[in-house]
Scaffold this active site. Structure first.
Site, PDB file in Angstrom:
ATOM      1  N   LYS B  79       0.850  -1.201   0.000  1.00  0.00           N
ATOM      2  CA  LYS B  79       0.000   0.000   0.000  1.00  0.00           C
ATOM      3  C   LYS B  79       0.880   1.243   0.000  1.00  0.00           C
ATOM      4  O   LYS B  79       1.866   1.314   0.749  1.00  0.00           O
ATOM      5  CB  LYS B  79      -0.902  -0.037   1.234  1.00  0.00           C
ATOM      6  N   SER B 158      -9.800   2.318   3.042  1.00  0.00           N
ATOM      7  CA  SER B 158      -8.899   3.038   2.163  1.00  0.00           C
ATOM      8  C   SER B 158      -7.975   2.101   1.367  1.00  0.00           C
ATOM      9  O   SER B 158      -7.387   2.543   0.375  1.00  0.00           O
ATOM     10  CB  SER B 158      -8.048   4.019   2.956  1.00  0.00           C
ATOM     11  N   SER B 182     -10.161   0.087   7.256  1.00  0.00           N
ATOM     12  CA  SER B 182      -9.574   0.175   5.924  1.00  0.00           C
ATOM     13  C   SER B 182      -8.919  -1.073   5.368  1.00  0.00           C
ATOM     14  O   SER B 182      -8.520  -1.068   4.212  1.00  0.00           O
ATOM     15  CB  SER B 182      -8.552   1.320   5.890  1.00  0.00           C
TER      16      SER B 182
END
Lengths: 95, 488, 485
Positions: B79, B158, B182
């Protein structure tokens, strides 16, 4: 707890975020909606309740007094948008 | 060989050990999948050279008999919230244009040392603020699962890019971060497994901070076993992070060996929210039955302060974020938009550099900490947070794990909910309480919605008891037998 | 003696509180491993956290915590077993994180006291409100470029102890005495080097006035970053006067922050900011609360050195020194050490006298600190021995001392080489005395006529004749005996 345009402008300055004039009212609307929604927390009786210090139940770790970093100004300045003679530079600050 | 990217970590581990294929082949398969699926926009930065270099090194280790770990040679997405040395790191924000860290985050460094192969930096909501990955400066991520009418769907957020990449078989696994859901919510939307460990289990050093008391890194994988294997490499004490837990790591994969006989599973009544789709409630009951059939005891419990978790979160997280994001000021890195004075420079830089959602949250955070409001908002919220955590501690006197749905819906269309920040926030209703309490939570794909979209179920455990969560999840995964894939 | 400003309608007294920032003596910074040493090439002491890079986290320096506790104990203050770090949020070019990690409502040290030594042997106890730990900011230079400010983050993150006094001071002199005493204490404890000109000790003065006799607290102004004791006193004097003048004009001072212009001796308002700082303090989420045990605190207490107040008492009690003399000697640890070396096995009052008057006087003249004294404690001690065993008179010793200051040297050798030994042979002195008496019949007559003071003149003559070497005591005695015949 209603925010007006002037308050929003003030918060924007505290946060150093430029919000264009025409966006202030809509932003105030959005923020007010969120703030109205969080108002419900007032319903909860929190007498005598300690605010959460940390989810961790451990003790604060301390480190030894040894120099373990620094000595590499080039690395530190590597991503600087502007620098001169080893210093970061910014528009002149008036005191 | 292009099907290699469809493997799980465990199967890849097997195959690599047996010599059925090499890490380089595995990596090439993933790189090809990435190229073929650019439409998902799952990556902000692709790092094929680094990936192949690391794959080669992995194969060399294997040949020399010095395999580093279960993750050695496994291609993953990272990420783009984890700072990676020498590789552009953006937090999906304009304000970090060009930012190339001179250091590597602890978690990604551990994965690197354990031999994992980094394919690239996965897309996300800007500064991890979002539940649909529609706030990225680099554009929306598209869920590999398509809507009934072929509409593009959100992958959740997210960690939307990470979830899409795993679900789309662009990689074998991905790192995510979870602050209010998330990892878990996008896992649910994309039909994969997502684990948020106990707060402190994984180091936060080098992860771009959103909300310090909530952020936690975790694995996003195709199976429960994979999550255990990956967590082993990611977790561990870090003296550079003062909130890092000193607890020793158990062997997480071993946790899957046990059964759930006599395990007490709590069903919290407050998670039965108004307007909850009946199919989700039905799936929840089904999940409870899987566990019951495997010998667990289902216990009704109450977590009385559940409904206040979201508003608490939307005070505490923005407050911490408003301070964590103050360093993005155009002085030392990233975007700088000039001004006549330094204040003007700050305002222009941040006004242009931050997207609308980030600006909203920073403003809320600034407001709730400001003079006159601290007690009514921030302090009050932190008090209620104590009560929410206590709800869980009390419940865990009676039960060992708690079972809930992960999200209040399946993935929705891109564009839906976007005009109403509040509506977006409600996506996190089931995931936020565990974040506030710091306890571990895991989402596994449990079934399909009536529109054929994945629905996840969430297991919550006691602090530092990921093992029980993994064990129960493993049992549920077997019972669920979720084999659906996107685009089928 | 109180400090009163006479206004048009009434007399005013001054209320002063001081906030002093002391840089903690440590190798590395409070929350990072960057070097805490002074100076360095720009941005050379900057570690990743100091630069405010994304993802960096603070870790507390154990030694800095000790230093703060040590200082708190030196201030006879309450050590708080639980304290909390907080973020103080504001934007400034040399604040890389956009917030300072400080302590807000739960500081590490609570209330304490400092004893001030004032003119004429008076003392006054001033209260300490609190001491807390915080990270220093970097340095901004506004004069290196016409349109840009240069930022050096070397200092960013260095540990500071912010020591806040109660508003107990009433005169500029008290403020000066407070700063000197505080500096003395931290130097004894080695927790800060107290260098105001290097900036390792910085003072902000809070000043307000009120009519004599009232106990209200009126609007106060903060004068920031005054970098010497003298300037602090001047600034307070000016500021208090300014307030009185405003009240006399029917106006009020505005609560604001001001700067001291040391050239003009005045204060001026800092360029007004449209918005006041709202620091939005909240507990630092990257750290846990700091918990100290009784054992930890006791261990530090047990390791404290003798502090100035205690040392002064010892000098008064054990050495019979006056409180003032003792105070002068203990103010600087090095001075006290020097004195004790000289006084060892000797008359402490003699030693004190010579150190405070002769040695300090000489050092001041040549502009050297005691660490660079041309006269070592050992040698001064030898000189005193020569006086005590009557080898030389006090008068001659002063000359020898001057020689030692200028050219160094062993006092015994100097006395030997210059033939300065005191004449104690009664016969020899008697000879000179007889001689002077014989040659000065007028003065003898004056003495016999009742002017006893003229003995002093006779003594002077004898001393001159003997080149200062006659033992003055003997001279006096002989003269008295012979003149009274």
């Amino acid at each position: 707890m209603s925010l007006d345009k002037a308050t929003v402008k003030n918060i924007a300055f505290l946060a150093r975020i430029n919000v264009p004039e025409e966006d202030l009212d809509p932003l105030a609307g959005e923020l007010n909606k969120i703030l109205d929604w969080v108002e419900q927390l007032g319903e909860v009786n929190t007498d005598g309740v300690e605010p959460m210090a940390s989810v961790s139940n451990t003790t604060l770790p301390l480190r030894d007094d040894v120099v373990t970093g620094g000595g590499q100004p080039e690395k530190v300045l590597a991503n600087a948008p502007e620098s001169e003679k080893g210093f970061y530079t910014v528009p002149k600050v008036v005191e | 060989m292009s099907d290699l990217s469809k493997l799980t970590i465990a199967k890849a581990r097997d195959g690599l050990t047996k010599g059925d294929f090499t890490s380089v082949e595995l990596t090439e398969s993933c790189l090809a999948a990435m190229t073929a699926n650019k439409g998902l926009n799952a990556f902000i930065t692709e790092t094929p050279e680094i990936a192949l270099e690391r794959a080669k090194q992995s194969d060399a280790r294997r040949a020399a008999g010095t395999v580093a770990s279960g993750m050695d040679g496994v291609p993953i997405a990272v990420k783009d919230l984890f700072c990676t040395e020498g590789v552009l790191t953006t937090a999906a924000s304009h304000i970090l244009d060009g930012y190339t860290p001179v250091y590597e985050s602890t978690v990604s460094a551990k994965l690197k040392t354990d031999g994992a192969v980094m394919l690239g930096k996965a897309n996300l909501d800007e500064f991890a603020m979002g539940s649909a990955n529609v706030t990225s400066y680099y554009g929306n991520v598209v869920n590999p699962w398509k809507g009934k009418d072929g509409k593009d769907l959100v992958p959740g957020g997210s960690s939307g890019g990470s979830a899409a990449a795993v679900a789309g078989d662009l990689c074998l696994a991905a790192t995510g971060t979870d602050t209010g859901g998330s990892i878990r919510q996008p896992a649910s939307f994309c039909g994969i497994v997502g684990l948020k460990p106990t707060y402190g289990r994984c180091s936060r050093w080098g992860i771009i901070a959103f909300a310090s008391s909530l952020d936690q890194a975790g694995p996003m994988t195709k199976t429960v076993r994979d999550a255990a294997i990956m967590l082993q490499s990611m977790a561990g004490h870090d003296p550079k992070d003062s909130t890092s837990a000193p607890h020793a790591l158990p062997n997480f994969e071993d946790a899957l060996k046990g059964d759930v006989k006599g395990l007490k599973v709590g069903i919290p009544k407050e998670y039965r929210v108004d307007g909850m789709p009946s199919e989700i409630e039905a799936l929840w009951k089904k999940g409870a039955n899987w566990l019951k059939d495997a010998g667990a005891e289902i216990v009704d419990i109450s977590l009385p302060h559940t409904k206040y978790a979201l508003p608490v979160y939307y005070i505490v997280a923005p407050a911490e974020a408003s301070a964590n994001l103050a360093r993005y000021d155009g002085v030392r890195y990233g975007l700088r938009v000039d001004g006549q004075s330094i204040d003007e420079m700050y305002m222009n830089t941040r006004g242009e550099g931050f997207g609308k959602e980030v600006q909203r949250r920073v403003m809320i955070g600034t407001y709730v900490l400001s003079a006159g409001y601290y007690d009514a908002y921030y302090r009050k919220a932190q008090q209620i947070r104590t009560l929410i955590a206590k709800d869980f501690t009390d419940a865990y006197q009676k039960v060992d794990v708690i079972l809930t749905p992960t999200a209040p819906s399946a993935a929705f269309a891109i564009g839906e909910n976007q005009n109403d920040p509040l509506a977006m926030y409600l996506n996190d209703v089931f995931t936020v309480p565990a974040s506030l309490a710091g306890i571990p939570g895991m989402s596994i794909p449990a079934g399909l919605s009536e529109n054929g979209l994945p629905l996840g179920l969430q297991l919550l455990g006691k602090s530092f008891d990921e093992e029980t969560v993994l064990r129960a999840a493993g049992v549920m995964e077997q019972a669920a037998a979720f084999t659906a894939k996107p685009g089928q | 003696m109180s400090y009163i400003i006479q206004g048009e309608t009434c007399d005013w007294e001054v209320v002063i509180g001081l906030e002093v920032h002391c840089q903690v003596t440590s190798k590395s910074k409070l929350f990072s491993g960057g070097s805490a040493s002074f100076g360095g090439a720009p941005n050379d002491h900057v570690d990743l956290l100091d630069a405010g890079l994304p993802g960096m986290l603070p870790v507390v320096n154990a030694h800095c915590v000790e230093q703060a506790v040590r200082t708190g104990l030196g201030l006879k203050a309450q050590i708080n077993k639980r304290s909390v770090f907080s973020r103080k949020n504001y934007f400034y070019a040399d604040m890389p994180l956009g917030y300072q990690i400080s302590q807000y409502d739960q500081p590490i040290v609570g209330e304490g006291t400092i004893l001030l030594e004032l003119e004429g042997g008076k003392t006054k106890e001033v209260g300490i409100e609190r001491l807390h730990l915080e990270a220093d900011a970097g340095k901004s230079m506004h004069d290196q470029h016409p349109t840009k400010t240069f930022v050096d983050l070397n200092r960013a993150g260095v540990a500071l102890m912010e020591i806040v006094s109660k508003p107990d001071m009433r005169t500029p002199e008290e403020a000066g005495a407070y700063l000197r005493k505080l500096r003395s204490i931290v130097r004894y404890l080695e927790t800060c080097d107290g260098n105001m000109d290097e900036g390792s000790m910085r003072c902000d003065a809070n000043v307000s006035v009120r009519p004599v006799g009232s106990d209200e607290l009126r609007t106060r102004c903060e004068i920031k970053n005054v970098n010497s004791v003298r300037f602090v006193m001047q600034a307070i004097e000016y500021e208090a006067q300014r307030h009185v003048e405003l009240y006399d004009e029917g106006e009020e001072p505005i609560q604001e922050t001001r700067l001291f212009d040391s050239n003009a001796g005045t204060t001026r308002s800092m360029r007004s900011k449209e918005h006041a700082h709202d620091y939005r303090y909240f507990p630092e989420p990257d750290l846990l609360p700091l918990d100290l045990t009784d054992e930890y605190i006791q261990n530090i207490q047990a390791s404290l050195p003798e502090l100035p107040d205690e040392r002064r008492e010892r000098y008064v009690n054990d050495f019979g020194l006056s409180s003032i003399d003792a105070g002068v000697l203990v103010a600087e640890k090095e001075n006290a050490a020097y004195f004790e070396a000289v006084a060892k096995g000797r008359d402490p009052k003699l030693a004190a006298n010579w150190v405070t008057t002769n040695l300090f006087g000489a050092l001041k003249k040549i502009g050297k600190p005691i660490s660079e004294s041309p006269v070592s404690a050992e040698d001064l001690g030898k000189l005193l021995d020569l006086i005590s065993n009557d080898t030389i008179s006090g008068r001659i010793a002063k000359d020898v001392f001057e020689e030692m200051v200028e050219n160094g040297g062993d006092p015994e050798k100097i006395v030997e080489e210059k033939g300065l030994k005191q004449i104690t042979d009664t016969g020899a002195i008697e000879g000179i005395v007889d001689d002077i008496i014989a040659k000065n019949p007028d003065q003898v007559a004056q003495f016999k006529g009742g002017n006893e003071k003229i003995i002093g003149w006779f003594v002077g003559q004898v001393m001159k004749m003997s080149q200062g070497k006659a033992n003055p005591g003997m001279v006096n005695k002989l003269l008295k005996d012979k003149l009274s015949d």
